[in-house]
Design a protein around this motif. Structure first.
Motif, short mmCIF file in Angstrom:
data_model
loop_
_atom_site.label_atom_id
_atom_site.label_comp_id
_atom_site.label_asym_id
_atom_site.label_seq_id
_atom_site.Cartn_x
_atom_site.Cartn_y
_atom_site.Cartn_z
N LYS A 21 0.66 -1.32 0.10
CA LYS A 21 -0.13 0.00 -0.14
C LYS A 21 1.00 1.29 -0.02
CE LYS A 21 -3.87 -1.71 2.42
NZ LYS A 21 -5.22 -1.13 1.39
N ARG A 22 2.24 1.08 0.05
CA ARG A 22 3.23 2.18 0.15
C ARG A 22 2.87 3.10 1.28
NH1 ARG A 22 5.81 2.38 -4.99
NH2 ARG A 22 4.95 1.00 -6.45
N MET A 23 2.81 2.50 2.32
CA MET A 23 2.41 3.19 3.55
C MET A 23 3.33 2.83 4.75
SD MET A 23 -1.41 3.31 5.18
CE MET A 23 -2.38 4.07 3.99
N ASP A 24 3.59 3.63 5.59
CA ASP A 24 4.45 3.29 6.74
C ASP A 24 3.70 3.01 7.92
OD1 ASP A 24 3.86 5.86 7.45
OD2 ASP A 24 5.89 6.55 7.58
N GLN A 25 4.18 2.38 8.88
CA GLN A 25 3.31 2.19 10.15
C GLN A 25 2.72 3.45 10.74
OE1 GLN A 25 5.44 -0.33 12.97
NE2 GLN A 25 6.39 -1.54 11.26
N LYS A 26 3.55 4.50 10.81
CA LYS A 26 2.87 5.65 11.55
C LYS A 26 1.83 6.35 10.71
CE LYS A 26 4.33 10.23 13.56
NZ LYS A 26 5.64 11.02 13.47
N THR A 27 2.08 6.39 9.44
CA THR A 27 0.79 6.87 8.53
C THR A 27 -0.49 5.87 8.82
OG1 THR A 27 2.49 7.80 7.14
CG2 THR A 27 0.12 7.63 6.33
N PHE A 28 -0.16 4.65 8.46
CA PHE A 28 -1.26 3.72 8.77
C PHE A 28 -2.07 3.81 10.26
CE2 PHE A 28 -3.00 -0.47 10.38
CZ PHE A 28 -3.75 -0.72 9.27
N CYS A 29 -1.18 3.94 11.32
CA CYS A 29 -1.80 4.15 12.61
C CYS A 29 -2.77 5.45 12.63
CB CYS A 29 -0.76 3.97 13.78
SG CYS A 29 -0.07 2.42 13.80
N THR A 30 -2.10 6.40 12.17
CA THR A 30 -2.80 7.71 12.20
C THR A 30 -4.03 7.87 11.68
OG1 THR A 30 -0.59 8.84 12.31
CG2 THR A 30 -2.43 10.29 11.75
#
Length: 64
Positions: A21-30
């Motif tokens: 998804k080209r998403m990091d963990q922090k962005t996903f959580c936010t």
């Protein structure tokens, strides 16, 4: 000395889906209002975090 727990098979699936998804963990959580500590708990299986496990599974399309 603080020992890091190894990443579980479920944790590797989470990491793989986030990469897809080209998403990091922090962005996903936010984005999905998931505490970063709970995602870490799921990746390293340091706590059950059952509620968030189901939510993350559904969001990322991971079968349990």
């Amino acid at each position: 000395m603080n020992q890091r727990k190894p990443v579980t098979p479920f944790g590797w699936e989470i990491k793989q889906k986030l990469i897809e998804k080209r998403m990091d963990q922090k962005t996903f959580c936010t984005t999905y209002q998931i505490p970063a500590s709970r995602l870490s708990n799921l990746i390293h299986e340091t706590r059950k975090a059952t509620r968030y496990r189901k939510q993350v599974s559904e969001l990322l399309g991971i079968e349990e």
